[in-house]
Write a protein that holds these residues in place. Structure first.
Motif, PDB file in Angstrom:
ATOM      1  N   LEU A 111       0.836  -1.204   0.000  1.00  0.00           N
ATOM      2  CA  LEU A 111       0.000   0.000   0.000  1.00  0.00           C
ATOM      3  C   LEU A 111       0.867   1.249   0.000  1.00  0.00           C
ATOM      4  N   LYS A 112       1.970   1.207   0.719  1.00  0.00           N
ATOM      5  CA  LYS A 112       2.842   2.374   0.838  1.00  0.00           C
ATOM      6  C   LYS A 112       3.540   2.719  -0.470  1.00  0.00           C
ATOM      7  N   SER A 113       4.031   1.704  -1.178  1.00  0.00           N
ATOM      8  CA  SER A 113       4.850   1.945  -2.363  1.00  0.00           C
ATOM      9  C   SER A 113       4.106   1.810  -3.684  1.00  0.00           C
ATOM     10  N   ASP A 114       3.119   0.924  -3.731  1.00  0.00           N
ATOM     11  CA  ASP A 114       2.450   0.621  -4.998  1.00  0.00           C
ATOM     12  C   ASP A 114       1.101   1.315  -5.157  1.00  0.00           C
ATOM     13  N   VAL A 115       0.535   1.811  -4.072  1.00  0.00           N
ATOM     14  CA  VAL A 115      -0.828   2.353  -4.121  1.00  0.00           C
ATOM     15  C   VAL A 115      -0.875   3.847  -3.850  1.00  0.00           C
TER      16      VAL A 115
ATOM     17  N   GLU B  98      -6.590   2.937   6.808  1.00  0.00           N
ATOM     18  CA  GLU B  98      -7.326   2.381   5.677  1.00  0.00           C
ATOM     19  C   GLU B  98      -7.318   3.366   4.508  1.00  0.00           C
ATOM     20  N   ILE B  99      -7.308   2.823   3.298  1.00  0.00           N
ATOM     21  CA  ILE B  99      -7.349   3.657   2.098  1.00  0.00           C
ATOM     22  C   ILE B  99      -8.745   3.596   1.494  1.00  0.00           C
ATOM     23  N   GLU B 100      -9.325   4.753   1.305  1.00  0.00           N
ATOM     24  CA  GLU B 100     -10.608   4.858   0.613  1.00  0.00           C
ATOM     25  C   GLU B 100     -10.444   5.858  -0.531  1.00  0.00           C
ATOM     26  N   HIS B 101     -10.577   5.362  -1.754  1.00  0.00           N
ATOM     27  CA  HIS B 101     -10.356   6.219  -2.924  1.00  0.00           C
ATOM     28  C   HIS B 101     -11.094   5.598  -4.103  1.00  0.00           C
ATOM     29  N   GLU B 102     -11.692   6.435  -4.925  1.00  0.00           N
ATOM     30  CA  GLU B 102     -12.475   5.919  -6.042  1.00  0.00           C
ATOM     31  C   GLU B 102     -11.623   5.206  -7.085  1.00  0.00           C
ATOM     32  N   ASN B 103     -10.321   5.464  -7.106  1.00  0.00           N
ATOM     33  CA  ASN B 103      -9.427   4.824  -8.077  1.00  0.00           C
ATOM     34  C   ASN B 103      -8.712   3.606  -7.508  1.00  0.00           C
ATOM     35  N   PHE B 104      -9.169   3.123  -6.348  1.00  0.00           N
ATOM     36  CA  PHE B 104      -8.464   2.051  -5.647  1.00  0.00           C
ATOM     37  C   PHE B 104      -9.347   0.820  -5.480  1.00  0.00           C
ATOM     38  N   LYS B 105      -8.734  -0.347  -5.733  1.00  0.00           N
ATOM     39  CA  LYS B 105      -9.388  -1.623  -5.497  1.00  0.00           C
ATOM     40  C   LYS B 105      -8.409  -2.554  -4.779  1.00  0.00           C
ATOM     41  N   SER B 106      -8.943  -3.538  -4.080  1.00  0.00           N
ATOM     42  CA  SER B 106      -8.111  -4.548  -3.430  1.00  0.00           C
ATOM     43  C   SER B 106      -8.707  -5.924  -3.674  1.00  0.00           C
ATOM     44  N   PHE B 107      -7.835  -6.865  -4.036  1.00  0.00           N
ATOM     45  CA  PHE B 107      -8.273  -8.237  -4.283  1.00  0.00           C
ATOM     46  C   PHE B 107      -7.333  -9.194  -3.562  1.00  0.00           C
ATOM     47  N   ALA B 108      -7.850 -10.356  -3.213  1.00  0.00           N
ATOM     48  CA  ALA B 108      -7.049 -11.340  -2.492  1.00  0.00           C
ATOM     49  C   ALA B 108      -6.053 -12.041  -3.405  1.00  0.00           C
ATOM     50  N   ASN B 109      -6.435 -12.226  -4.679  1.00  0.00           N
ATOM     51  CA  ASN B 109      -5.594 -12.963  -5.619  1.00  0.00           C
ATOM     52  C   ASN B 109      -5.532 -12.237  -6.958  1.00  0.00           C
ATOM     53  N   ILE B 110      -4.445 -12.426  -7.670  1.00  0.00           N
ATOM     54  CA  ILE B 110      -4.220 -11.655  -8.878  1.00  0.00           C
ATOM     55  C   ILE B 110      -5.238 -11.951  -9.974  1.00  0.00           C
TER      56      ILE B 110
END
Length: 229
Positions: free
Chosen positions: A178-182, A209-221
């Protein structure tokens, strides 16, 4: 994310396993110096040296090895033997020889996305080692460009996008940090997807926590595909 034209992937712990090798190396180091401090104290000292040395050494195995040597000098009050230094260097060399093991479904995802997007690698670390790992991984042909960054700040990404003539609003970064890639990409108005790895280096952790309209998180690629296809 319909405007996306370029997708960048982080390498370590996004495309292939990496952090467990460092954990194993630190365990070996702790065993070497178990008579001088507890494992917790030793790991804290290594991290402090790594963070302090980042402006000089950057990221990667060679920088990590130098920080282990400095930690050993600290722990032994500069009384470490030449053999002790040799053992630490051996830990670093073993890291450089670790096999590249792709994470599940990485190649299938790249195969599905190729031709529809320009795919690049944007990673930190030692230049020679990262190129070695990409070569050994067998997936280098999927990427239009390989960028090994000295760091992943907003400025680093901004310079990379400028060199490659990429608009941030058409750029997606996928990675495990999250720090480097997001966060830097979101601050540039680009898009970011977080795919967490099972373990995270302390330096890369954030406490919010990150809340942003351009952000998504998934468990697997593989879960990114419905969003991008």
């Amino acid at each position: 994310m319909k405007n996306i034209k370029t997708i960048a992937f982080d390498a370590d712990d996004t495309l292939w396993h990496n952090e467990p090798y460092f954990d194993e190396a630190q365990e070996r180091f702790c065993q070497l110096f178990q008579d001088f401090a507890s494992s917790q104290e030793i790991l804290g000292a290594i991290l402090n040296h790594q963070v302090k040395n980042l402006p000089l050494y950057g990221f990667g195995i060679k920088a990590f090895t130098l920080s282990m040597i400095e930690t050993a000098l600290q722990l032994t009050n500069h009384n470490i033997s030449g053999k002790g230094i040799e053992q630490i260097m051996g830990i670093g060399k073993d890291l450089l020889l670790k096999p590249v093991e792709l994470l599940p479904n990485v190649e299938q995802v790249l195969e599905s996305l190729k031709g529809e997007y320009k795919l690049i690698v944007a990673t930190k670390g030692d230049l020679k080692d990262q190129h070695r790992k990409l070569h050994d991984s067998g997936i280098g042909a999927y990427f239009h460009h390989i960028e090994v960054l000295s760091d992943k700040t907003e400025l680093d990404y901004e310079k990379m996008l400028g060199r490659l003539d990429i608009q941030a609003k058409e750029f997606l970064m996928i990675g495990n940090s999250l720090k480097s890639d997001v966060l830097p990409i979101l601050n540039l108005d680009g898009y970011a997807i977080h795919i967490p790895y099972r373990t995270t280096w302390e330096y890369e952790k954030i406490d919010f926590e990150i809340e942003h309209e351009n952000f998504k998180s998934f468990a697997n690629i593989e879960e990114i595909l419905p969003l991008l296809k």
